[in-house]
Design a protein around this motif. Structure first.
Motif, PDB file in Angstrom:
ATOM      1  N   SER A 186      15.794   5.834   6.170  1.00 42.68           N
ATOM      2  CA  SER A 186      15.999   5.112   4.990  1.00 42.68           C
ATOM      3  C   SER A 186      14.770   4.223   4.410  1.00 42.68           C
ATOM      4  N   GLY A 187      14.706   4.302   3.212  1.00 41.80           N
ATOM      5  CA  GLY A 187      13.685   3.373   2.631  1.00 41.80           C
ATOM      6  C   GLY A 187      12.342   4.294   2.462  1.00 41.80           C
ATOM      7  N   ILE A 188      12.311   5.546   3.133  1.00 45.37           N
ATOM      8  CA  ILE A 188      11.166   6.205   3.095  1.00 45.37           C
ATOM      9  C   ILE A 188      11.441   7.533   1.977  1.00 45.37           C
ATOM     10  N   LYS A 189      10.388   7.597   1.060  1.00 43.53           N
ATOM     11  CA  LYS A 189      10.530   8.663   0.093  1.00 43.53           C
ATOM     12  C   LYS A 189      10.206  10.037   0.219  1.00 43.53           C
ATOM     13  N   THR A 190      11.005  10.987   0.170  1.00 39.01           N
ATOM     14  CA  THR A 190      10.364  12.420   0.620  1.00 39.01           C
ATOM     15  C   THR A 190      10.255  13.217  -0.824  1.00 39.01           C
ATOM     16  N   THR A 191       9.163  14.041  -0.784  1.00 42.75           N
ATOM     17  CA  THR A 191       9.003  14.849  -2.202  1.00 42.75           C
ATOM     18  C   THR A 191       8.632  16.232  -1.604  1.00 42.75           C
ATOM     19  N   HIS A 192       9.080  17.386  -2.634  1.00 46.95           N
ATOM     20  CA  HIS A 192       8.678  18.548  -2.122  1.00 46.95           C
ATOM     21  C   HIS A 192       7.397  18.695  -2.390  1.00 46.95           C
ATOM     22  N   TRP A 193       6.751  19.910  -1.678  1.00 53.23           N
ATOM     23  CA  TRP A 193       5.597  20.358  -1.926  1.00 53.23           C
ATOM     24  C   TRP A 193       5.312  21.730  -1.576  1.00 53.23           C
ATOM     25  N   LEU A 251       5.660  14.093   2.444  1.00 48.66           N
ATOM     26  CA  LEU A 251       5.674  15.724   1.747  1.00 48.66           C
ATOM     27  C   LEU A 251       6.511  16.667   2.570  1.00 48.66           C
ATOM     28  N   SER A 252       7.357  17.413   2.044  1.00 47.54           N
ATOM     29  CA  SER A 252       8.110  18.525   2.708  1.00 47.54           C
ATOM     30  C   SER A 252       8.343  19.558   1.944  1.00 47.54           C
ATOM     31  N   ARG A 253       8.387  20.738   2.606  1.00 47.31           N
ATOM     32  CA  ARG A 253       8.714  21.855   1.869  1.00 47.31           C
ATOM     33  C   ARG A 253      10.176  22.032   1.336  1.00 47.31           C
ATOM     34  N   ASP A 254      11.150  21.248   2.513  1.00 49.19           N
ATOM     35  CA  ASP A 254      12.463  21.217   2.186  1.00 49.19           C
ATOM     36  C   ASP A 254      13.027  19.808   2.691  1.00 49.19           C
ATOM     37  N   PRO A 255      12.692  18.919   1.560  1.00 53.18           N
ATOM     38  CA  PRO A 255      12.997  17.266   2.046  1.00 53.18           C
ATOM     39  C   PRO A 255      14.432  17.144   2.002  1.00 53.18           C
ATOM     40  N   GLU A 256      15.485  18.056   1.556  1.00 53.75           N
ATOM     41  CA  GLU A 256      16.880  17.619   1.786  1.00 53.75           C
ATOM     42  C   GLU A 256      17.331  17.854   2.992  1.00 53.75           C
ATOM     43  N   LYS A 257      16.642  18.541   3.906  1.00 53.01           N
ATOM     44  CA  LYS A 257      17.150  18.978   5.095  1.00 53.01           C
ATOM     45  C   LYS A 257      16.389  17.887   6.148  1.00 53.01           C
ATOM     46  N   GLN A 258      15.577  17.217   5.944  1.00 54.99           N
ATOM     47  CA  GLN A 258      14.649  16.456   6.859  1.00 54.99           C
ATOM     48  C   GLN A 258      15.435  15.387   7.126  1.00 54.99           C
ATOM     49  N   MET A 298       0.522  -1.129  -0.011  1.00 54.25           N
ATOM     50  CA  MET A 298       0.123   0.183  -0.065  1.00 54.25           C
ATOM     51  C   MET A 298       0.817   1.206  -0.076  1.00 54.25           C
ATOM     52  N   ARG A 299       0.588   2.299  -0.862  1.00 51.69           N
ATOM     53  CA  ARG A 299       1.307   3.417  -0.805  1.00 51.69           C
ATOM     54  C   ARG A 299       0.435   4.430   0.056  1.00 51.69           C
ATOM     55  N   VAL A 300       1.414   5.011   0.970  1.00 55.52           N
ATOM     56  CA  VAL A 300       0.721   5.979   2.005  1.00 55.52           C
ATOM     57  C   VAL A 300       1.671   7.335   1.716  1.00 55.52           C
ATOM     58  N   ILE A 301       0.825   8.290   1.517  1.00 52.72           N
ATOM     59  CA  ILE A 301       1.215   9.927   1.499  1.00 52.72           C
ATOM     60  C   ILE A 301       0.995  10.520   2.942  1.00 52.72           C
ATOM     61  N   ILE A 302       2.073  11.059   3.284  1.00 48.99           N
ATOM     62  CA  ILE A 302       2.022  11.900   4.467  1.00 48.99           C
ATOM     63  C   ILE A 302       2.463  13.314   4.507  1.00 48.99           C
ATOM     64  N   THR A 303       1.580  14.015   4.774  1.00 55.32           N
ATOM     65  CA  THR A 303       2.006  15.359   4.939  1.00 55.32           C
ATOM     66  C   THR A 303       2.247  15.832   6.245  1.00 55.32           C
ATOM     67  N   GLY A 304       2.970  16.790   6.641  1.00 57.90           N
ATOM     68  CA  GLY A 304       3.475  17.049   7.845  1.00 57.90           C
ATOM     69  C   GLY A 304       4.302  15.880   8.379  1.00 57.90           C
ATOM     70  N   GLY A 305       4.938  15.048   7.569  1.00 58.02           N
ATOM     71  CA  GLY A 305       5.461  14.099   7.888  1.00 58.02           C
ATOM     72  C   GLY A 305       6.846  13.914   8.643  1.00 58.02           C
ATOM     73  N   THR A 306       7.421  15.225   9.152  1.00 57.41           N
ATOM     74  CA  THR A 306       8.556  15.488   9.582  1.00 57.41           C
ATOM     75  C   THR A 306       8.497  15.887  10.970  1.00 57.41           C
ATOM     76  N   GLY A 307       7.234  15.887  11.597  1.00 62.56           N
ATOM     77  CA  GLY A 307       7.006  15.992  13.007  1.00 62.56           C
ATOM     78  C   GLY A 307       7.128  14.517  13.657  1.00 62.56           C
ATOM     79  N   LEU A 308       7.004  14.541  15.002  1.00 60.40           N
ATOM     80  CA  LEU A 308       6.795  13.391  15.808  1.00 60.40           C
ATOM     81  C   LEU A 308       5.898  12.642  15.401  1.00 60.40           C
ATOM     82  N   ILE A 309       4.799  12.633  14.989  1.00 63.24           N
ATOM     83  CA  ILE A 309       3.612  11.700  14.668  1.00 63.24           C
ATOM     84  C   ILE A 309       4.197  11.136  13.139  1.00 63.24           C
ATOM     85  N   GLY A 310       4.203  12.276  12.345  1.00 61.95           N
ATOM     86  CA  GLY A 310       4.601  11.787  10.913  1.00 61.95           C
ATOM     87  C   GLY A 310       6.077  10.892  10.670  1.00 61.95           C
ATOM     88  N   ARG A 311       7.071  11.426  11.435  1.00 60.42           N
ATOM     89  CA  ARG A 311       7.995  10.495  11.508  1.00 60.42           C
ATOM     90  C   ARG A 311       7.842   9.108  12.018  1.00 60.42           C
TER      91      ARG A 311
END
Length: 305
Positions: free
Chosen positions: A41-48, A30-37, A1-14
């Motif tokens: 490993s194994g989790i894809k980050t995408t800019h939004w 999804l992150s505004r600045d995925p390179e800095k998060q 299953m593919r799951v997309i998480i917005t706000g995924g860099t906070g405690l709950i999202g991570r």
């Protein structure tokens, strides 16, 4: 299953992303600045951009779930986080814009996602001694206003697209890395612990393991829809929680912090400490979810071990 998480860099999202990935699911954060998060490993980050499906909307096609946690941080010790009029607007608009982006992405997807999990807060309800179940009326303060008028309705349009939608009204989260627990634990370690204000305000806490467990439960439970309180079944008053924390840390918990001190330090934001909702996870329990940490002492021992 593919799951997309917005706000995924906070405690709950991570934590959710890691948990899903370990079980073999495809996770896109999804992150505004995925390179800095710092994403496992194994989790894809995408800019939004937090307001449109540009650059990530194609991932929604055929996704199993979208978990929308996005929104500007509500509270903290920094003076920059005080509720000025400008910041109040940013808090509200960040939630509305994120939900609108999710709604647009769903509308454009040829194959709709199976479910949207929309974050909200237990502060949706009126603070006080009355029990707040999912059918209880909303409050009339700023925190209730955020949930009722911005956060929850931001993704309501996905239901018109035939997508199941679940709203999780989350209480203060404790666990390793919790921004809620860290300053309280430090106070007690310095022998400064005690109730905040009167100490009689309710504290509808929840352990991070149950936040993740409940979200995953609601994703998988195809009959689940509408709002669910995501708080432990045994809320405590602020004084009771402080006393329990003192027991776990083997420190006294008798030094109160007067309400006026908190108001001077945090302004209107002090209501996040001095007011409290007596939440009850009635629908979650009725649906069959079993809490891993139903009582505060076991939750705190796990969080601080």
């Amino acid at each position: 299953m593919r799951v997309i998480i917005t706000g995924g860099t906070g405690l709950i999202g991570r934590t959710l992303a890691k948990d899903l990935s370990q079980d073999g699911h495809e996770v896109i954060v999804l992150s505004r600045d995925p390179e800095k998060q710092r994403i496992p490993s194994g989790i894809k980050t995408t800019h939004w951009d937090g307001r449109s499906p540009d650059g990530w909307g194609s991932h929604v096609d055929g996704a199993g779930a979208i978990v929308n946690l996005a929104g500007e941080r509500l509270a903290g010790a920094s003076p920059a986080l005080r509720w000025t009029e400008d910041r109040r607007q940013r808090i509200c608009q960040s939630r509305w814009n994120a939900g609108a982006a999710v709604t647009d992405a769903v509308r454009l997807a040829p194959t709709k996602p199976a479910v949207i999990v929309q974050a909200s807060g237990i502060d949706y309800y009126t603070a006080g001694d009355q029990i707040a179940a999912e059918n209880s009326p909303p409050g009339d303060d700023f925190l209730s206003h955020i949930c009722m008028d911005y956060w929850e309705p931001s993704t309501a349009g996905t239901e018109a697209e035939g997508v199941r939608r679940v709203i999780v009204r989350i209480g203060p989260v404790i666990g390793p890395g919790s921004h809620v627990l860290k300053p309280l634990a430090l106070q007690h370690k310095l022998f400064l612990g005690g109730p905040m204000g009167s100490g009689q305000q309710w504290f509808s806490w929840v352990h991070i393991a149950d936040v993740i467990g409940a979200i995953r439960f609601l994703i998988d439970e195809t009959s689940a829809s509408s709002a669910y309180n995501l708080c432990a079944p045994k809320p405590l008053t602020n004084a009771e929680f402080s006393k329990t924390l003192g027991i776990v840390l083997r420190r006294p918990s008798f030094l109160p912090t007067p309400a006026f001190v908190l108001r001077l330090a945090f302004g209107e934001m002090s209501t996040t400490i001095l007011n409290g909702v007596r939440g009850e996870p009635r629908r979650l329990l009725d649906a069959g979810y079993s809490f891993q940490f139903p009582d505060a002492e076991s939750a705190l021992r796990d969080s601080l071990s």
